[in-house]
Scaffold this motif. Structure first.
Motif, short mmCIF file in Angstrom:
data_model
loop_
_atom_site.label_atom_id
_atom_site.label_comp_id
_atom_site.label_asym_id
_atom_site.label_seq_id
_atom_site.Cartn_x
_atom_site.Cartn_y
_atom_site.Cartn_z
N PHE A 28 26.74 50.57 36.45
CA PHE A 28 28.14 50.67 36.80
C PHE A 28 28.97 50.27 35.58
N ASP A 29 29.99 51.05 35.26
CA ASP A 29 30.86 50.75 34.13
C ASP A 29 32.30 50.62 34.59
N LEU A 30 33.07 49.86 33.81
CA LEU A 30 34.52 49.82 33.94
C LEU A 30 35.09 50.35 32.64
N VAL A 31 36.12 51.19 32.76
CA VAL A 31 36.72 51.83 31.60
C VAL A 31 38.21 51.54 31.58
N SER A 32 38.68 51.11 30.43
CA SER A 32 40.11 50.88 30.20
C SER A 32 40.42 51.42 28.82
N VAL A 36 34.63 50.55 27.25
CA VAL A 36 33.72 50.70 28.37
C VAL A 36 32.85 49.45 28.41
N ILE A 37 32.81 48.80 29.58
CA ILE A 37 31.99 47.59 29.71
C ILE A 37 31.16 47.68 30.99
N ASP A 38 30.12 46.86 31.04
CA ASP A 38 29.27 46.75 32.22
C ASP A 38 30.10 46.13 33.35
N ALA A 39 30.18 46.81 34.48
CA ALA A 39 31.03 46.34 35.59
C ALA A 39 30.52 45.05 36.22
N LYS A 40 29.29 44.67 35.95
CA LYS A 40 28.75 43.43 36.49
C LYS A 40 28.98 42.24 35.57
N ILE A 42 31.28 39.66 34.22
CA ILE A 42 32.57 39.02 34.48
C ILE A 42 33.29 38.70 33.16
N MET A 43 32.54 38.30 32.15
CA MET A 43 33.15 38.01 30.84
C MET A 43 33.70 39.30 30.22
N GLY A 44 32.96 40.38 30.36
CA GLY A 44 33.43 41.66 29.85
C GLY A 44 34.71 42.11 30.53
N ILE A 45 34.78 41.92 31.84
CA ILE A 45 35.97 42.31 32.59
C ILE A 45 37.18 41.51 32.13
N PHE A 46 36.99 40.21 31.91
CA PHE A 46 38.12 39.39 31.48
C PHE A 46 38.55 39.71 30.05
N SER A 47 37.76 40.46 29.31
CA SER A 47 38.17 40.86 27.96
C SER A 47 39.05 42.11 27.99
N MET A 48 39.19 42.72 29.17
CA MET A 48 39.99 43.95 29.32
C MET A 48 41.45 43.61 29.65
N ASP A 49 42.31 44.59 29.47
CA ASP A 49 43.72 44.45 29.86
C ASP A 49 43.80 44.72 31.36
N LEU A 50 43.83 43.66 32.15
CA LEU A 50 43.81 43.80 33.60
C LEU A 50 45.20 43.99 34.21
N SER A 51 46.22 44.07 33.36
CA SER A 51 47.55 44.38 33.89
C SER A 51 47.64 45.87 34.23
N ASN A 53 45.47 49.37 35.74
CA ASN A 53 44.33 49.74 36.57
C ASN A 53 43.18 50.16 35.67
N VAL A 54 41.96 49.98 36.18
CA VAL A 54 40.76 50.36 35.42
C VAL A 54 39.96 51.39 36.21
N GLU A 55 39.16 52.15 35.49
CA GLU A 55 38.31 53.15 36.12
C GLU A 55 36.92 52.56 36.33
N PHE A 56 36.40 52.67 37.54
CA PHE A 56 35.05 52.21 37.89
C PHE A 56 34.16 53.44 37.98
N ARG A 57 33.05 53.44 37.24
CA ARG A 57 32.14 54.57 37.25
C ARG A 57 30.78 54.16 37.79
N ILE A 58 30.29 54.93 38.75
CA ILE A 58 28.93 54.76 39.23
C ILE A 58 28.09 55.77 38.45
N LEU A 59 27.30 55.27 37.52
CA LEU A 59 26.48 56.15 36.69
C LEU A 59 25.16 56.50 37.38
N GLU A 60 24.55 55.47 37.95
CA GLU A 60 23.27 55.66 38.63
C GLU A 60 23.05 54.47 39.54
N THR A 61 22.55 54.74 40.75
CA THR A 61 22.24 53.65 41.67
C THR A 61 21.10 54.06 42.60
#
Length: 79
Positions: A28-32, A36-40, A42-51, A53-61
């Protein structure tokens, strides 16, 4: 690949989102912008501009997409 637009504009929303998807196996990725960071990650997510919206991608599950969609439903941007 499926993608969704999420609103993760607070610490509680980020923590809740990561907790919601931690139990799923897959990629799973988050894109801003161009980042592109690993959606799991938490440190990567906090490095993004969360003001913004971000795109969540399901690549494979290995889990059902509908289960992942239900888990992320509280964080989806309503259209």
């Amino acid at each position: 690949m499926k993608s969704y637009i999420l609103d993760l504009n607070s610490i509680d929303r980020v923590k809740g989102f990561v907790t919601a998807i931690e139990g799923f196996e897959g990629y799973f990725d988050l894109v801003s912008g161009r980042y592109v960071i690993d959606a799991k990650s938490i440190m990567g997510i906090f490095s993004m501009d969360l003001s913004q919206n971000v795109e969540f991608r399901i690549l494979e599950t290995n889990d059902r997409i509908s289960e992942v969609e239900a888990a992320i439903a509280p964080y989806l941007v309503q259209k």
